[in-house]
Design a protein around this motif. Structure first.
Motif, PDB file in Angstrom:
ATOM      1  N   ARG A 140      79.262  37.203   0.189  1.00 42.36           N
ATOM      2  CA  ARG A 140      78.035  36.985   0.952  1.00 42.36           C
ATOM      3  C   ARG A 140      76.877  36.674   0.008  1.00 42.36           C
ATOM      4  NH1 ARG A 140      75.104  41.006   5.412  1.00 42.36           N
ATOM      5  NH2 ARG A 140      73.072  39.946   5.361  1.00 42.36           N
ATOM      6  N   HIS A 141      76.146  35.605   0.315  1.00 44.02           N
ATOM      7  CA  HIS A 141      74.983  35.248  -0.482  1.00 44.02           C
ATOM      8  C   HIS A 141      73.825  36.207  -0.198  1.00 44.02           C
ATOM      9  CE1 HIS A 141      77.261  31.497  -0.834  1.00 44.02           C
ATOM     10  NE2 HIS A 141      76.546  31.256  -1.915  1.00 44.02           N
ATOM     11  N   VAL A 142      73.175  36.654  -1.264  1.00 45.08           N
ATOM     12  CA  VAL A 142      72.030  37.553  -1.165  1.00 45.08           C
ATOM     13  C   VAL A 142      70.756  36.741  -1.405  1.00 45.08           C
ATOM     14  CG1 VAL A 142      70.875  39.557  -2.184  1.00 45.08           C
ATOM     15  CG2 VAL A 142      73.374  39.538  -1.926  1.00 45.08           C
ATOM     16  N   SER A 146      66.775  35.800  -1.943  1.00 46.00           N
ATOM     17  CA  SER A 146      65.583  36.321  -2.604  1.00 46.00           C
ATOM     18  C   SER A 146      64.350  35.663  -1.999  1.00 46.00           C
ATOM     19  CB  SER A 146      65.618  36.049  -4.112  1.00 46.00           C
ATOM     20  OG  SER A 146      65.567  34.658  -4.374  1.00 46.00           O
ATOM     21  N   ILE A 184      64.730  41.110  -2.703  1.00 47.22           N
ATOM     22  CA  ILE A 184      66.043  40.573  -2.352  1.00 47.22           C
ATOM     23  C   ILE A 184      66.639  41.370  -1.200  1.00 47.22           C
ATOM     24  CG2 ILE A 184      66.469  39.683  -4.665  1.00 47.22           C
ATOM     25  CD1 ILE A 184      68.268  42.095  -5.192  1.00 47.22           C
ATOM     26  N   GLU A 185      67.664  40.786  -0.558  1.00 47.31           N
ATOM     27  CA  GLU A 185      68.300  41.434   0.597  1.00 47.31           C
ATOM     28  C   GLU A 185      69.154  42.630   0.188  1.00 47.31           C
ATOM     29  OE1 GLU A 185      69.007  37.975   3.916  1.00 47.31           O
ATOM     30  OE2 GLU A 185      70.309  37.942   2.142  1.00 47.31           O
ATOM     31  N   TYR A 186      69.632  42.671  -1.032  1.00 52.07           N
ATOM     32  CA  TYR A 186      70.460  43.789  -1.480  1.00 52.07           C
ATOM     33  C   TYR A 186      69.559  45.010  -1.706  1.00 52.07           C
ATOM     34  CZ  TYR A 186      73.958  46.420  -4.136  1.00 52.07           C
ATOM     35  OH  TYR A 186      74.838  47.378  -4.561  1.00 52.07           O
ATOM     36  N   LEU A 226      72.307  40.582  -9.963  1.00 49.24           N
ATOM     37  CA  LEU A 226      72.842  41.617  -9.081  1.00 49.24           C
ATOM     38  C   LEU A 226      73.801  42.542  -9.827  1.00 49.24           C
ATOM     39  CD1 LEU A 226      73.608  39.992  -5.600  1.00 49.24           C
ATOM     40  CD2 LEU A 226      72.152  41.955  -6.092  1.00 49.24           C
ATOM     41  N   ILE A 260      73.679  45.235   1.982  1.00 53.33           N
ATOM     42  CA  ILE A 260      72.959  43.970   2.146  1.00 53.33           C
ATOM     43  C   ILE A 260      72.314  43.965   3.522  1.00 53.33           C
ATOM     44  CG2 ILE A 260      73.130  41.462   2.144  1.00 53.33           C
ATOM     45  CD1 ILE A 260      75.662  41.726   0.474  1.00 53.33           C
TER      46      ILE A 260
END
Length: 358
Positions: free
Chosen positions: A14-16, A18, A32-34, A60, A115
Motif C-alpha cells: 500500500r502506498h503511503v 505524504s 504522512i498517512e503512516y 518509512l 496506515i
C-alpha cells in the motif's frame, strides 16, 4: 498556502501518501498517512534560516526500525497502563506488556503503526488534512469498534491545530496525543537542555518505580518541576531530584495544567535561534518528556541520536487514571463522542532582538 502531495513509501503493497504544506510567511509542515506522523516542521530563525524543529526520518523503513514514536499519534491510549491490564464493566482486558510489566502507548499494534485514510481541504488561509481509521473490536486488546479522526490544520498564522474525534460501540479506553519531539535549535544543532520552558502547572503526578502514576499530586513549589516562570530545562535536570533520577535523568511526568487567561499554557523558547513554540490545549494535563531514553545507536537525518536531543509535550488526560474520580476518566462510554484539540503556535524573532518569552 501551498500544498504538495506525494508518496512517502510503501507498506505491505500500500502506498503511503505524504502532504507538505507551506505558509506565505515561511513555515513548512509535512505529514504522512503512516501513524499520522509529522515528519518535518521547518521554521525560520532570527536570521531567516529555515530549519527543521522536530525529530524525524526521510524513509518509512527508518520509522519502522528505529523510531521512538517520532511525530505520531498515540492511541488508543497514551502513556502507561499498570500491569498491562484494565477492567471495564467487570471484564478484565489484557494488553501487551511492552514496557516491563506495563503497557506503553498501546503496544506494537497502536495507532502509530497503522496506515490511516486521508482527505484534504484547501482554503485561502488554511489547509486541513484529516486522517481516519476504524480500529476493530479487540485490536491491541481494547474493546469496541472505534472510529477515529485526527485533523491537522495549518494556517497563515503559522499555527498547527490538531483535532481528535472518536466514537465506540462499546465502553473502552481512549486517550489520544501527538508524540512529536521538538528541538527549536534547528536541524538538531544542539540538545534541548538550554531551551527555556514555561509551563502553567502547580502540581505533577508522582511516579512509582515502574513509572506508573501513584495518584499522589506533588506541588512544583521549590522543586525542579517548577516551570511557572521560564527556566532552562537543563537546570532542573541537574538538580538531582529523586523523580528525575527515576526516569533516567530528566522528565517523563504528567503535569496538571492550571487555568490561564489570554496566554498559552506552555511556551518553549530557544534564545540562540530566536524560535518559540506556544501550546494551548483543551486537555487537563501534559506529559513533559525530555528525551531521557533516546539512544545513540541510530542517526536522524545524518545526526547521531543522543539523550535529550528532543522533548515531547504530550497533551492528554493523566495516564492510567481509569477510576480515580479526581481526574477526568480515560474511559469513553458507548456511543459518546470523544473530542479534544491542541494548538501549536510557531514564532521567531525577525532580527529585532530576542522575543519576549516570559
Amino acid at each position: 498556502m501551498k500544498l504538495v502531495e506525494g508518496v512517502y513509501g510503501v507498506v505491505n503493497g500500500r502506498h503511503v501518501k505524504s502532504y507538505a504544506v507551506e505558509t506565505s510567511s515561511g513555515m513548512k509542515f509535512t505529514c504522512i498517512e503512516y501513524g499520522c506522523i509529522i515528519t518535518e516542521i521547518l521554521i525560520p530563525d532570527s536570521n531567516g534560516l529555515k530549519e527543521n524543529v522536530v525529530l524525524g526520518f526521510d524513509t518509512l523503513a527508518e520509522y519502522i526500525d528505529h523510531s521512538p514514536y517520532f511525530g505520531c499519534v498515540i492511541g488508543r491510549n497514551a502513556g502507561r497502563i499498570g500491569g498491562a491490564a484494565f477492567e471495564i464493566d467487570g471484564v478484565t482486558y489484557h494488553l501487551a506488556n511492552n514496557d516491563g510489566e506495563n503497557n506503553l502507548h498501546s503496544g506494537a499494534n497502536g495507532f502509530h503503526n497503522v496506515i490511516w485514510d486521508s482527505a484534504v481541504v484547501v482554503k485561502d488561509t488554511e489547509v486541513s488534512i484529516t486522517f481516519s481509521y476504524m480500529s476493530p473490536d479487540g485490536e491491541a486488546g481494547f474493546p469496541g469498534n472505534l472510529q477515529v479522526e485526527v485533523t491537522y490544520t495549518i494556517n497563515e498564522n503559522n499555527e498547527l491545530l490538531i483535532q481528535y474525534q472518536a466514537q465506540s460501540d462499546q465502553n473502552t479506553i481512549v486517550n489520544l496525543t501527538n508524540h512529536s519531539y521538538f528541538n527549536l535549535s534547528g536541524n538538531l544543532k544542539r540538545t534541548i537542555l538550554d531551551h527555556e520552558l514555561t509551563l502553567h502547572s502547580d502540581g505533577f503526578l508522582e511516579l512509582d518505580e515502574t513509572l506508573i502514576p501513584t495518584g499522589e499530586i506533588i506541588s512544583v513549589e521549590g522543586t525542579p518541576f517548577e516551570f511557572r516562570k521560564s527556566k532552562q530545562i537543563g537546570q532542573g535536570i541537574e538538580a538531582g531530584h529523586p523523580q528525575i533520577t527515576l526516569v533516567g535523568g530528566g522528565y517523563d511526568h504528567p503535569f496538571l495544567l492550571s487555568p490561564v487567561q489570554n496566554q498559552s499554557q506552555m511556551t518553549l523558547f530557544d534564545l540562540e535561534s530566536g524560535r518559540k513554540l506556544e501550546i494551548e490545549t483543551e486537555e487537563p494535563a501534559v506529559v513533559f518528556y525530555s528525551g531521557n531514553m533516546l539512544t545513540d545507536d541510530f542517526n536522524i537525518r545524518g545526526t547521531q541520536s543522543q539523550k535529550h536531543l528532543g522533548l515531547c509535550l504530550e497533551t492528554q488526560k493523566p495516564p492510567n487514571m481509569i477510576d480515580d474520580l479526581r481526574f477526568p476518566s480515560i474511559i469513553l462510554e458507548k456511543n459518546q463522542q470523544y473530542t479534544t484539540q491542541t494548538v501549536y503556535s510557531f514564532g521567531w524573532d525577525e532580527g529585532t532582538g530576542p522575543m519576549s518569552h516570559q
